[in-house]
Design a protein around this motif. Structure first.
Motif, PDB file in Angstrom:
ATOM      1  N   ASP A 139       0.846  -1.195   0.000  1.00  0.00           N
ATOM      2  CA  ASP A 139       0.000   0.000   0.000  1.00  0.00           C
ATOM      3  C   ASP A 139       0.884   1.247   0.000  1.00  0.00           C
ATOM      4  O   ASP A 139       1.583   1.525   0.971  1.00  0.00           O
ATOM      5  N   ALA A 140       0.853   1.995  -1.093  1.00  0.00           N
ATOM      6  CA  ALA A 140       1.670   3.212  -1.235  1.00  0.00           C
ATOM      7  C   ALA A 140       0.781   4.389  -1.622  1.00  0.00           C
ATOM      8  O   ALA A 140       1.166   5.233  -2.433  1.00  0.00           O
ATOM      9  N   ARG A 141      -0.414   4.478  -1.020  1.00  0.00           N
ATOM     10  CA  ARG A 141      -1.405   5.477  -1.440  1.00  0.00           C
ATOM     11  C   ARG A 141      -1.296   6.806  -0.714  1.00  0.00           C
ATOM     12  O   ARG A 141      -2.192   7.643  -0.814  1.00  0.00           O
ATOM     13  N   GLY A 142      -0.252   7.060   0.014  1.00  0.00           N
ATOM     14  CA  GLY A 142      -0.119   8.348   0.677  1.00  0.00           C
ATOM     15  C   GLY A 142      -0.594   8.308   2.112  1.00  0.00           C
ATOM     16  O   GLY A 142      -1.151   7.315   2.590  1.00  0.00           O
ATOM     17  N   LEU A 143      -0.376   9.413   2.843  1.00  0.00           N
ATOM     18  CA  LEU A 143      -0.759   9.477   4.254  1.00  0.00           C
ATOM     19  C   LEU A 143      -2.259   9.308   4.433  1.00  0.00           C
ATOM     20  O   LEU A 143      -3.055   9.923   3.729  1.00  0.00           O
ATOM     21  N   ARG A 144      -2.629   8.490   5.386  1.00  0.00           N
ATOM     22  CA  ARG A 144      -4.043   8.249   5.647  1.00  0.00           C
ATOM     23  C   ARG A 144      -4.518   8.964   6.906  1.00  0.00           C
ATOM     24  O   ARG A 144      -5.614   9.474   6.950  1.00  0.00           O
ATOM     25  N   ASN A 145      -3.701   8.972   7.935  1.00  0.00           N
ATOM     26  CA  ASN A 145      -4.162   9.483   9.224  1.00  0.00           C
ATOM     27  C   ASN A 145      -3.022  10.236   9.899  1.00  0.00           C
ATOM     28  O   ASN A 145      -1.933   9.697  10.081  1.00  0.00           O
ATOM     29  N   ALA A 264       4.454   1.545   1.886  1.00  0.00           N
ATOM     30  CA  ALA A 264       5.627   2.209   1.302  1.00  0.00           C
ATOM     31  C   ALA A 264       5.392   3.710   1.283  1.00  0.00           C
ATOM     32  O   ALA A 264       4.258   4.183   1.334  1.00  0.00           O
ATOM     33  N   GLY A 265       6.477   4.467   1.195  1.00  0.00           N
ATOM     34  CA  GLY A 265       6.372   5.916   1.050  1.00  0.00           C
ATOM     35  C   GLY A 265       5.793   6.594   2.276  1.00  0.00           C
ATOM     36  O   GLY A 265       5.971   6.146   3.407  1.00  0.00           O
ATOM     37  N   VAL A 266       5.106   7.688   2.064  1.00  0.00           N
ATOM     38  CA  VAL A 266       4.576   8.456   3.179  1.00  0.00           C
ATOM     39  C   VAL A 266       3.500   7.678   3.928  1.00  0.00           C
ATOM     40  O   VAL A 266       3.209   7.964   5.084  1.00  0.00           O
ATOM     41  N   ARG A 267       2.883   6.674   3.280  1.00  0.00           N
ATOM     42  CA  ARG A 267       1.930   5.798   3.977  1.00  0.00           C
ATOM     43  C   ARG A 267       2.606   5.120   5.158  1.00  0.00           C
ATOM     44  O   ARG A 267       1.972   4.809   6.155  1.00  0.00           O
ATOM     45  N   ALA A 268       3.915   4.893   5.036  1.00  0.00           N
ATOM     46  CA  ALA A 268       4.690   4.271   6.096  1.00  0.00           C
ATOM     47  C   ALA A 268       5.458   5.298   6.931  1.00  0.00           C
ATOM     48  O   ALA A 268       6.275   4.922   7.772  1.00  0.00           O
ATOM     49  N   GLY A 269       5.219   6.585   6.680  1.00  0.00           N
ATOM     50  CA  GLY A 269       5.938   7.634   7.402  1.00  0.00           C
ATOM     51  C   GLY A 269       7.357   7.806   6.921  1.00  0.00           C
ATOM     52  O   GLY A 269       8.203   8.361   7.646  1.00  0.00           O
ATOM     53  N   LEU A 270       7.651   7.399   5.685  1.00  0.00           N
ATOM     54  CA  LEU A 270       9.012   7.464   5.163  1.00  0.00           C
ATOM     55  C   LEU A 270       9.235   8.771   4.409  1.00  0.00           C
ATOM     56  O   LEU A 270       9.099   8.846   3.189  1.00  0.00           O
ATOM     57  N   PHE A 271       9.569   9.804   5.167  1.00  0.00           N
ATOM     58  CA  PHE A 271       9.936  11.091   4.597  1.00  0.00           C
ATOM     59  C   PHE A 271      10.786  11.832   5.613  1.00  0.00           C
ATOM     60  O   PHE A 271      10.806  11.473   6.789  1.00  0.00           O
ATOM     61  N   GLN A 272      11.517  12.829   5.145  1.00  0.00           N
ATOM     62  CA  GLN A 272      12.404  13.597   6.011  1.00  0.00           C
ATOM     63  C   GLN A 272      11.577  14.513   6.891  1.00  0.00           C
ATOM     64  O   GLN A 272      10.729  15.268   6.407  1.00  0.00           O
ATOM     65  N   ALA A 273      11.791  14.467   8.212  1.00  0.00           N
ATOM     66  CA  ALA A 273      10.915  15.157   9.151  1.00  0.00           C
ATOM     67  C   ALA A 273      10.964  16.672   9.021  1.00  0.00           C
ATOM     68  O   ALA A 273       9.963  17.348   9.292  1.00  0.00           O
ATOM     69  N   VAL A 274      12.085  17.244   8.609  1.00  0.00           N
ATOM     70  CA  VAL A 274      12.200  18.695   8.517  1.00  0.00           C
ATOM     71  C   VAL A 274      11.777  19.207   7.144  1.00  0.00           C
ATOM     72  O   VAL A 274      11.042  20.184   7.029  1.00  0.00           O
ATOM     73  N   THR A 275      12.226  18.541   6.091  1.00  0.00           N
ATOM     74  CA  THR A 275      11.944  19.022   4.739  1.00  0.00           C
ATOM     75  C   THR A 275      10.642  18.466   4.159  1.00  0.00           C
ATOM     76  O   THR A 275      10.126  19.009   3.188  1.00  0.00           O
ATOM     77  N   SER A 276      10.151  17.361   4.713  1.00  0.00           N
ATOM     78  CA  SER A 276       8.960  16.640   4.214  1.00  0.00           C
ATOM     79  C   SER A 276       9.219  15.929   2.892  1.00  0.00           C
ATOM     80  O   SER A 276       8.310  15.310   2.343  1.00  0.00           O
ATOM     81  N   TYR A 277      10.438  15.990   2.369  1.00  0.00           N
ATOM     82  CA  TYR A 277      10.719  15.375   1.072  1.00  0.00           C
ATOM     83  C   TYR A 277      10.813  13.860   1.220  1.00  0.00           C
ATOM     84  O   TYR A 277      11.400  13.342   2.174  1.00  0.00           O
ATOM     85  N   SER A 278      10.274  13.145   0.249  1.00  0.00           N
ATOM     86  CA  SER A 278      10.181  11.696   0.358  1.00  0.00           C
ATOM     87  C   SER A 278      10.988  10.941  -0.689  1.00  0.00           C
ATOM     88  O   SER A 278      11.119   9.722  -0.598  1.00  0.00           O
ATOM     89  N   LEU A 279      11.556  11.627  -1.691  1.00  0.00           N
ATOM     90  CA  LEU A 279      12.238  10.902  -2.764  1.00  0.00           C
ATOM     91  C   LEU A 279      13.423  10.073  -2.261  1.00  0.00           C
ATOM     92  O   LEU A 279      13.518   8.889  -2.617  1.00  0.00           O
ATOM     93  N   PRO A 280      14.347  10.615  -1.476  1.00  0.00           N
ATOM     94  CA  PRO A 280      15.474   9.773  -1.038  1.00  0.00           C
ATOM     95  C   PRO A 280      15.014   8.535  -0.279  1.00  0.00           C
ATOM     96  O   PRO A 280      15.540   7.437  -0.499  1.00  0.00           O
ATOM     97  N   ASP A 281      14.033   8.687   0.602  1.00  0.00           N
ATOM     98  CA  ASP A 281      13.537   7.533   1.347  1.00  0.00           C
ATOM     99  C   ASP A 281      12.787   6.565   0.448  1.00  0.00           C
ATOM    100  O   ASP A 281      12.848   5.348   0.643  1.00  0.00           O
ATOM    101  N   ALA A 282      12.073   7.072  -0.542  1.00  0.00           N
ATOM    102  CA  ALA A 282      11.377   6.202  -1.480  1.00  0.00           C
ATOM    103  C   ALA A 282      12.368   5.358  -2.266  1.00  0.00           C
ATOM    104  O   ALA A 282      12.146   4.168  -2.513  1.00  0.00           O
ATOM    105  N   VAL A 283      13.479   5.959  -2.669  1.00  0.00           N
ATOM    106  CA  VAL A 283      14.515   5.225  -3.410  1.00  0.00           C
ATOM    107  C   VAL A 283      15.128   4.150  -2.525  1.00  0.00           C
ATOM    108  O   VAL A 283      15.244   2.976  -2.922  1.00  0.00           O
ATOM    109  N   ARG A 284      15.525   4.516  -1.305  1.00  0.00           N
ATOM    110  CA  ARG A 284      16.182   3.550  -0.418  1.00  0.00           C
ATOM    111  C   ARG A 284      15.258   2.393  -0.070  1.00  0.00           C
ATOM    112  O   ARG A 284      15.677   1.223  -0.044  1.00  0.00           O
ATOM    113  N   PHE A 285      13.980   2.710   0.200  1.00  0.00           N
ATOM    114  CA  PHE A 285      13.044   1.648   0.562  1.00  0.00           C
ATOM    115  C   PHE A 285      12.808   0.707  -0.608  1.00  0.00           C
ATOM    116  O   PHE A 285      12.764  -0.517  -0.440  1.00  0.00           O
ATOM    117  N   ALA A 286      12.630   1.254  -1.811  1.00  0.00           N
ATOM    118  CA  ALA A 286      12.386   0.417  -2.989  1.00  0.00           C
ATOM    119  C   ALA A 286      13.538  -0.546  -3.215  1.00  0.00           C
ATOM    120  O   ALA A 286      13.322  -1.740  -3.490  1.00  0.00           O
TER     121      ALA A 286
END
Length: 398
Positions: A139-145, A264-286
């Motif tokens: 499930d990589a559909r974005g933040l839910r809650n 995966a992705g922000v659905r799993a809280g995988l983003f940088q806490a200060v910048t909110s950017y998710s690309l580096p974490d998305a790459v590493r997780f994939a």
């Protein structure tokens, strides 16, 4: 009811879901994949950018073919100084992302224009009645809650412009905080895609997620005019609101975001806490997921939760800095935190954005006179002072 079967079904064809699908296709071409996206284009409508030091050689190889621009350096502008940093910077657009994924996955692996209504670790029900039976569901559909998280918001409007004359920029302006500080920490972001083409984004670190696209559009117009640029054509526009996480309860967040399904992705809280950017974490997780020996639904669910927990633990220092930004600094003075940060060593800045901050880095960031009131800074860092607000999207207008 139509039934489809596959080895892995990925829900959400945005950045995280698309990169997971791409990493699996390259690492395990024997697997049958289904990527489900509710929009017609994979990746939506975005410009994603990142530093070369964020992802490394393996990550850049995964993104190969997606880059629309790359620069060897970038600049930052603040009221007290300007600085040019010799760190490579890359940009990707949704259009190029979509094209690369379609070529790599093939049409038989894509389902677009359809929503996923319900899912388990091995089953998915789609809005048009199709039922998918899979060896695993991701499930990589974005933040839910967001109710179990605290912090503030990063919100923005960006426009891709063709100019009547060349703009003369030879490197991106990643942060121009010399602009008027409105609604929190504000900066303008400029990407020179061609001699007469530029992407200009107006960004805010705000206490509220409310976004008035028309007003921010007017501020972009004013910024462009102040630089002496004349717009010949607006090639595109995007806007968004992202959480800047300063704290929260990970267990409650994970439970509220769904059942025992891999995420995966922000659905799993995988983003940088200060910048909110998710690309580096998305790459590493994939890349990490594609290396897993067991790609069954139960195993991937356990893997993704353990991975997200480690990320949450490693991000504690970044969340503390977000808390200081929102709870210790007056909104109109938040820029001072970043102004001080950008005077530090270039390598430290690179490690910070990549999520690899060392103990010495942390000491250096916190040493000296803080750019916020000392008592408030100490209170936030010890947990005894004011705390950021719970995150809620109430009142958003886009």
């Amino acid at each position: 009811m139509t039934a489809r079967r596959c080895d892995i079904a990925i829900l959400g064809g945005g950045l995280a879901g698309g990169l997971v699908a791409l990493a699996l296709r390259r690492a395990r071409p024997d697997l049958s994949l289904l990527l489900v996206e509710q929009g017609e284009r994979l990746g939506g409508n975005h410009v994603w950018s990142f530093f070369g030091s964020d992802v490394g050689n393996e990550g850049r190889a995964l993104l190969d073919g997606m880059f629309v621009a790359a620069w060897p350096e970038y600049t930052v502008h603040f009221p007290a100084f300007r600085r040019r940093l010799k760190t490579s910077y890359y940009s990707i657009t949704s259009r190029r992302f979509d094209a690369v994924l379609r070529a790599a996955l093939g049409q038989d692996s894509l389902i677009t224009g359809v929503r996923a209504l319900a899912c388990s670790a091995t089953k998915v029900t789609l809005s048009e009645g199709t039922r998918i039976e899979a060896g695993a569901v991701i499930d990589a559909r974005g933040l839910r809650n967001l109710q179990h998280l605290t912090g503030g918001w990063q919100k923005f409007v960006g426009r891709r412009l063709r100019l009547a004359q060349p703009h003369s920029l030879d490197a991106p302006i990643v942060k121009d905080a010399s602009v008027e500080q409105i609604d929190g920490y504000r900066f303008v972001y400029c990407l020179p895609f061609a001699a007469d083409e530029i992407f200009v984004e107006d960004t805010y670190y705000s206490d509220s997620p409310a976004l008035d696209v028309a007003v921010l559009g007017e501020r972009i117009d004013a910024y462009v005019a102040a630089r002496g640029w004349q717009v010949a054509e607006v090639l595109g526009e995007e806007h968004g609101v992202l959480p800047v996480v300063a704290g929260g309860n990970f267990d409650a967040f994970w439970r509220s975001s769904g059942g025992a399904v891999a995420r995966a992705g922000v659905r799993a809280g995988l983003f940088q806490a200060v910048t909110s950017y998710s690309l580096p974490d998305a790459v590493r997780f994939a890349l990490a997921l594609a290396r897993q020996p067991d790609l069954g639904g139960e195993a991937l669910a356990a893997f993704s939760e353990a991975y997200a927990r480690r990320h949450w633990k490693r991000s504690a220092f970044h969340r503390a800095l977000s808390a200081m930004l929102f709870a210790a600094a007056r909104p109109e003075h938040r820029y001072r935190v970043l102004e001080r940060f950008y005077r530090l060593d270039r390598r430290l800045i690179e490690r910070f954005y990549a999520g690899r901050t060392t103990l010495l880095d942390k000491a250096r960031i916190l040493s000296g006179k803080p750019p916020v009131p000392v008592t408030k800074a100490i209170g936030v860092l010890t947990g005894l002072g004011a705390r950021p607000n719970p995150l809620s999207f109430a009142g958003t207008r886009a």
